[in-house]
Scaffold this motif. Structure first.
Motif: not given
Length: 245
Positions: A86-94, A135-138, A150-153, A160-165
């Protein structure tokens, strides 16, 4: 909850979210007879953003399913790569993921980042308004209903965070096209046009420059370029082909 009892099992990747006594396999859970399965799963500590199929006695059900006594529930993880329709893939990080944000931008991935702690309600609202994957660890933030996605990092290590995403979402990679400071687009810049913003040593040593069309920051292949090139090369080698599919 002290109503109908069900058995629930989380795949190993999700057990990081649950209490120690629930990590060994099927665990009896008393429900209230009215709450949805999604609510039960979240009450045990697992954000629904991290769950894939919910299987009740082997058949897939929606999170809205209301469990009944004696059911056996299997909670699977998110299938990878995960599609975000439904939308271009874009992220928001805390505020805690600044290094990850800069590395995603280095790879040309649209990654907005809040450098100040604006609070969970504001982040969730921004995710929904701009249709960005949070993207958050909260874990609490991921449970907010107003989130668009949303997605948990899972790791606290930037590599490792970069590889995970990249593995989870397989974004298109376009290295060296975004400003690592503000997420704006980069454009080639003539040396004469940016000369006044360069230190004397930089002006003498470099001839190829790029400029952010949003904040005006000037880039060149300076002393840190080899380290950044290694990050880019590793990501493109491992994820470039997958992201192009």
């Amino acid at each position: 909850m002290n109503g109908p009892e069900i058995q629930i099992r989380f795949v190993p990747d999700l057990r990081v979210f649950v209490s120690a006594e629930r990590r060994s396999g099927h665990t009896p859970v008393a429900t209230d007879g009215a709450s949805s399965l999604g609510h039960v799963v979240e009450s045990l500590g697992v954000p629904l953003t991290e769950t894939g199929r919910l299987l009740v006695d082997g058949r897939p059900v929606d999170p809205s399913h209301v469990p009944v006594a004696g059911e056996t529930v299997e909670v699977e993880g998110v299938a990878r790569p995960q599609s975000v329709p439904g939308a271009p893939l874009r992220f928001l990080l805390d505020v805690h993921l600044g290094t990850l944000a800069r590395r995603l931008r280095l790879l040309g991935v649209d990654a907005a980042y809040e450098s100040q702690d604006i609070g969970d309600p504001a982040l969730a609202t921004l995710s929904a308004r701009e249709r960005r994957v949070m993207l958050t660890r909260d874990r609490g933030l991921l449970r907010r209903r107003e989130l668009w996605a949303g997605a948990y990092v899972y790791s606290d290590r930037p590599d490792d965070q970069l590889r995970d995403v990249l593995e989870r979402f397989a974004p298109q990679l376009a290295p060296w096209t975004r400003c690592t400071a503000c997420n704006g687009r980069l454009s080639g810049a003539d040396k004469d046009a940016v000369r006044e913003r360069l230190e004397h040593g930089t002006e003498k040593s470099y001839d190829v420059f790029a400029e952010c069309v949003e904040c005006g920051r000037v880039y060149w292949r300076g002393a840190h370029h080899a380290r950044l090139e290694a990050i880019v090369s590793d990501a493109v080698r491992e994820f470039g082909d997958a992201a192009a599919r």
